[in-house]
Structures are given as C-alpha cells and as structure tokens.
Design a protein around this motif. Structure first.
Motif, PDB file in Angstrom:
ATOM      1  N   THR A   1      37.144  71.275  68.577  1.00 38.51           N
ATOM      2  CA  THR A   1      37.990  72.633  68.697  1.00 38.51           C
ATOM      3  C   THR A   1      39.389  72.279  68.329  1.00 38.51           C
ATOM      4  N   LEU A   2      39.887  70.807  67.991  1.00 36.55           N
ATOM      5  CA  LEU A   2      41.125  70.708  67.665  1.00 36.55           C
ATOM      6  C   LEU A   2      41.171  70.959  66.068  1.00 36.55           C
ATOM      7  N   ASN A   3      40.069  71.278  65.360  1.00 39.18           N
ATOM      8  CA  ASN A   3      40.000  71.592  64.025  1.00 39.18           C
ATOM      9  C   ASN A   3      40.535  70.524  63.253  1.00 39.18           C
ATOM     10  N   GLN A   4      40.414  69.074  63.327  1.00 37.55           N
ATOM     11  CA  GLN A   4      40.760  68.001  62.745  1.00 37.55           C
ATOM     12  C   GLN A   4      39.705  67.681  61.760  1.00 37.55           C
ATOM     13  N   TYR A   5      39.985  67.282  60.560  1.00 34.09           N
ATOM     14  CA  TYR A   5      39.223  66.758  59.566  1.00 34.09           C
ATOM     15  C   TYR A   5      39.781  65.653  58.984  1.00 34.09           C
ATOM     16  N   ASP A   6      40.947  65.324  59.068  1.00 33.78           N
ATOM     17  CA  ASP A   6      41.549  64.139  58.573  1.00 33.78           C
ATOM     18  C   ASP A   6      41.225  63.106  59.647  1.00 33.78           C
ATOM     19  N   ILE A   7      40.243  62.397  59.515  1.00 32.34           N
ATOM     20  CA  ILE A   7      39.776  61.087  60.521  1.00 32.34           C
ATOM     21  C   ILE A   7      39.998  60.021  60.262  1.00 32.34           C
ATOM     22  N   TYR A   8      40.853  59.689  59.092  1.00 30.13           N
ATOM     23  CA  TYR A   8      41.142  58.172  58.637  1.00 30.13           C
ATOM     24  C   TYR A   8      42.621  57.820  58.909  1.00 30.13           C
ATOM     25  N   ASP A   9      42.571  56.576  58.993  1.00 29.12           N
ATOM     26  CA  ASP A   9      43.923  55.824  59.550  1.00 29.12           C
ATOM     27  C   ASP A   9      44.424  55.338  58.135  1.00 29.12           C
ATOM     28  N   ASP A  10      45.545  54.712  58.237  1.00 23.79           N
ATOM     29  CA  ASP A  10      46.250  54.202  56.931  1.00 23.79           C
ATOM     30  C   ASP A  10      45.974  52.880  56.996  1.00 23.79           C
ATOM     31  N   ILE A  11      45.018  52.731  55.947  1.00 27.72           N
ATOM     32  CA  ILE A  11      44.501  51.308  55.592  1.00 27.72           C
ATOM     33  C   ILE A  11      45.227  50.234  55.454  1.00 27.72           C
ATOM     34  N   SER A  12      46.667  50.465  55.038  1.00 25.22           N
ATOM     35  CA  SER A  12      47.767  49.575  54.935  1.00 25.22           C
ATOM     36  C   SER A  12      48.076  48.573  56.507  1.00 25.22           C
TER      37      SER A  12
END
Length: 285
Positions: free
Chosen positions: A154-165
């Motif tokens: 319900t937060l409508n988040q699709y960016d599920i990735y972290d900064d790999i650096s």
C-alpha cells in the motif's frame, strides 16, 4: 449438469489414456466422485503407484524444506498434492507424514540474527495449506503474512533496491545482481511478496474475511503492475553482517512475450486464476 456429462468425450479420453494420478483427479474433481466404488479403487491404485511410494518415502526422509531435490519438502509434498493426495481424504500414510511435518515445522528453531530466519515457515506453511491441512497456527501465520505484505504494497513502492556501492566484498558471481533493501527483510520477515505466499493466499482465500480478501487482492494488484514486472527476476541479493545470499521466489506472472513454455504458463494461470483481480486482468485475458 456435471462437467463430465458436458465434456464426456474429453473425460473418456483422459480416463482411458492417462496415468493414475490424472484418472484419479478427473474422477474426483471433474466427475465429482459420482461413482464412489471407482474412486475408491483409483485411490488405492494411486497410493501404491511407484511414483507415489517414492515421493512419500522422500517426504518421510526429508532433509530440508527449501531445495532442489525430492528430499526437499517443497518438492515432494507439492508433487503428491499434484497427484491428488489430500489431508483427511483417506490417505492415511500421507496424513501421518503431514501431522509429523506440521508438528516439526511449528517447533522449528529460528536464528534471531539470520536474514532467512523465517524462510522455512514461509516455504512450508503454504504447502501444508495446499495439502488440505488447516491447524489454527498455519492460518494465523498466513494471515500475518497477508497483513505484513499488505502494509508494504500500500506504500506503492517499486524501488526495492539499495545503493550497491555501500556494500563490500560481494562475491564475483553476484555482482551483476542488485541488492534488495535490508528494511524489506528485517528480522527475516520478507515484506515483499514471495511466490510461496501466493500459494498460501490462494488456498486460504475462500476462508478469509472480506477485509483480508481485499488485502490479498491489493497484493495481487501490486504484483500485476507493470512496475513490478520491471523488477529483476528473482529479486536480487540479500545481505547480512557475515555474507550475501542470492534469492529467487518472486511471484511475477510469466511474460507471455518472452516465455512460451507450456508448463510455467499453465502453473501461473492456475495459481493467479484463483484471484478475481488477476482473472479479470489484461495479463490473464
């Protein structure tokens, strides 16, 4: 009119040409068990079939819950269910194994510091439901998963990735995969939906309250969104303090433009077709 009366020729073909699992399930599910004597005989033949005996043995001597061999519960148990085995339906040896498995799973120890601490439960509970097992703790676990995942979608988040650096010493074989944000599996509770979850939701859907059914449909709508389809297959990498883990288990519908294999398509149609929001979606129709 019974299905078997309407499609008599197709039914006759399946009963004449198919293996014992298909003949048993056609008689029980499509013909509604209209001839109890035939059904009883078919069930006995199924129980003593070579494949069933082997799978029961693998389930009895299980070595893991999640894995690629027949000694992993997720494989042997599901294959038996696919063949027609159901808890409380006259498969006494199967029932004994399910009771033993459920007791064992309920008491599974969890490593409080491990990102996969709840994965065994997430894997086995939906398939206990699929086998027809309905102890209260199994239903409660599934409802907890529904509420947890619903809070996230319900937060409508699709960016599920972290900064790999931010991460060091990533194994070379993992470097082409993104790292899933640690807050999405905090304490081993995956907030993103896994394919295992969808099997559990599908089994329990008719027994849920209207409110919980609505939450499940929200989760399915999230999965069907094109932004979710753009997420990396299998999600990516999990990270804890000691090591990295590659994961899979994403519940994305098969991309019909890329994958024309019959089996994955049929599996997804059968699974997602149990949810009205999916059955009426563009993907399904």
């Amino acid at each position: 009119m019974l299905f078997c009366e309407k499609y008599g020729k197709a039914i006759d073909f399946l009963l004449e040409k198919s293996n014992i699992a298909v003949r048993y399930r056609v008689t029980r599910e499509l013909c509604d068990g209209s001839n109890p004597n035939d059904l009883e005989n078919l069930q006995e033949e199924l129980i003593y079939s070579e494949r069933a005996v082997r799978l029961i043995n693998c389930l009895k001597n299980r070595k893991e819950y999640h894995g690629s061999t027949l000694y992993a519960v997720e494989n042997s148990l599901n294959m038996l269910v696919d063949m027609g085995f159901q808890y409380g339906k006259g498969f006494s040896e199967f029932d004994e194994v399910i009771n033993e498995l459920a007791d064992e799973a309920r008491e599974l120890p969890v490593d409080k510091n491990h990102v996969l601490r709840h994965l065994s439960h997430i894997v086995v509970v939906p398939f206990l439901l699929r086998a027809g097992f309905r102890d209260e703790w199994v239903k409660e676990f599934t409802i907890k998963r529904i509420c947890l995942i619903h809070d996230f979608v319900t937060l409508n988040q699709y960016d599920i990735y972290d900064d790999i650096s931010k991460y060091k010493s990533i194994p070379k074989c993992f470097r082409n995969r993104p790292i899933v944000r640690p807050d999405l599996y905090e304490n081993g509770w995956f907030k993103i939906p896994l394919e295992y979850d969808i099997y559990g939701f599908a089994c329990l859907m008719p027994e849920l309250t209207v409110d919980l059914q609505s939450k499940v449909n929200d989760i399915i709508s999230y999965i069907l969104d094109s932004r979710f389809q753009a997420i990396k297959d299998g999600y990516g990498i999990l990270a804890d303090k000691k090591r990295y883990w590659t994961m899979g288990w994403d519940p994305k519908p098969t991309d019909l433009r890329k994958d024309y294999r019959c089996n994955p398509i049929l599996l997804k149609l059968d699974l997602l077709g149990r949810f009205s929001v999916a059955a009426n979606s563009e993907w399904f129709t």
